[in-house]
Enzyme design. Sequence first.
Site, PDB file in Angstrom:
ATOM      1  N   ASP A  64     -14.368   0.441   6.838  1.00  0.00           N
ATOM      2  CA  ASP A  64     -13.615   1.636   7.190  1.00  0.00           C
ATOM      3  C   ASP A  64     -13.115   1.389   8.608  1.00  0.00           C
ATOM      4  O   ASP A  64     -13.915   1.306   9.552  1.00  0.00           O
ATOM      5  CB  ASP A  64     -14.524   2.862   7.133  1.00  0.00           C
ATOM      6  CG  ASP A  64     -13.808   4.160   7.500  1.00  0.00           C
ATOM      7  OD1 ASP A  64     -12.757   4.101   8.173  1.00  0.00           O
ATOM      8  OD2 ASP A  64     -14.312   5.232   7.136  1.00  0.00           O
ATOM      9  N   ASN A  91      -3.657  -3.872   7.538  1.00  0.00           N
ATOM     10  CA  ASN A  91      -2.824  -3.204   6.545  1.00  0.00           C
ATOM     11  C   ASN A  91      -3.195  -1.740   6.317  1.00  0.00           C
ATOM     12  O   ASN A  91      -2.332  -0.923   5.987  1.00  0.00           O
ATOM     13  CB  ASN A  91      -2.912  -3.960   5.214  1.00  0.00           C
ATOM     14  CG  ASN A  91      -2.373  -3.149   4.059  1.00  0.00           C
ATOM     15  OD1 ASN A  91      -1.162  -3.025   3.874  1.00  0.00           O
ATOM     16  ND2 ASN A  91      -3.274  -2.556   3.277  1.00  0.00           N
ATOM     17  N   TYR A 161       2.837  10.024  11.878  1.00  0.00           N
ATOM     18  CA  TYR A 161       3.001   8.656  11.368  1.00  0.00           C
ATOM     19  C   TYR A 161       3.899   7.843  12.289  1.00  0.00           C
ATOM     20  O   TYR A 161       3.578   6.707  12.649  1.00  0.00           O
ATOM     21  CB  TYR A 161       3.600   8.711   9.966  1.00  0.00           C
ATOM     22  CG  TYR A 161       3.756   7.361   9.305  1.00  0.00           C
ATOM     23  CD1 TYR A 161       2.652   6.713   8.754  1.00  0.00           C
ATOM     24  CD2 TYR A 161       4.993   6.741   9.223  1.00  0.00           C
ATOM     25  CE1 TYR A 161       2.784   5.478   8.135  1.00  0.00           C
ATOM     26  CE2 TYR A 161       5.136   5.514   8.608  1.00  0.00           C
ATOM     27  CZ  TYR A 161       4.034   4.880   8.065  1.00  0.00           C
ATOM     28  OH  TYR A 161       4.176   3.650   7.463  1.00  0.00           O
ATOM     29  N   THR A 196       3.885   2.679  -3.689  1.00  0.00           N
ATOM     30  CA  THR A 196       2.433   2.702  -3.556  1.00  0.00           C
ATOM     31  C   THR A 196       1.983   4.161  -3.564  1.00  0.00           C
ATOM     32  O   THR A 196       2.809   5.070  -3.630  1.00  0.00           O
ATOM     33  CB  THR A 196       1.989   2.052  -2.230  1.00  0.00           C
ATOM     34  OG1 THR A 196       2.540   2.816  -1.135  1.00  0.00           O
ATOM     35  CG2 THR A 196       2.469   0.617  -2.118  1.00  0.00           C
TER      36      THR A 196
END
Length: 238
Positions: A64, A91, A161, A196
């Site tokens: 994690d 990633n 983001y 995704t």
Amino acid sequence: MANAPPTVDLKADLADDVALVTGATRGIGAEIAAELVELGATVYAGARDPDDVTAPDQHAVRLDVTEADDARAAVERIERERGSLDVLVNNAGVFPRSGPLHEMEIGEFDRAMAVNLRGPVLVTKHAIPLLLDEPGGRVVTLSSGLGRFTEGQMGGRYPAYRLSKVGVGGLTAYLDAEYGDRGLIANAVSPGWVRTDMGGEGAPRSPSKGAETPVWLARFAPGSPAGRLWKDRERISW
């Protein structure tokens, strides 16, 4: 605007390399891990739940990226079992779909920064000593076109983001400036809009297309360009 890529020497294969991929259980991360295995690398697939790693040719490792102990333990395991680390692919990521800043829940910002920026910082911090053992250690960190802050591209929602990915650019530039003269090759990559869980079913790119440039960057030979943002194997502006 994309710039013509400089001449890049690529490793023909990764048969002697050890790689760690975070967020490797699905989407782009799973595709990157699989393609690195095909190139011959020994791949450690990072996952919050190692049981989610089902590929028999990958080594599942609990990771994690928000947990410092997980990051430390993952790298220590790789050092103990393999004695080296050649490629780190940061990633793992999240994508809060918030409106503009004044509408954003601060918890969305905290989560995005924890996973998308603090996570790569934590994992890279612990991986650097192994990556510097030999010239040519590579750090590939997933960024996004939504994090490009030139040419008026920052507007349009998703502030948590976007700002986390701006930070990824700073991390990449820092790694190159701090460790580039010791042989580290750190780059960031925009995989494009990919089908995704994060990108959604309407995205135009497949996970294999999204993994194409990260895997290419993982093959960079010592002395290759670093400290840059790439998309479709071309350098683009931050």
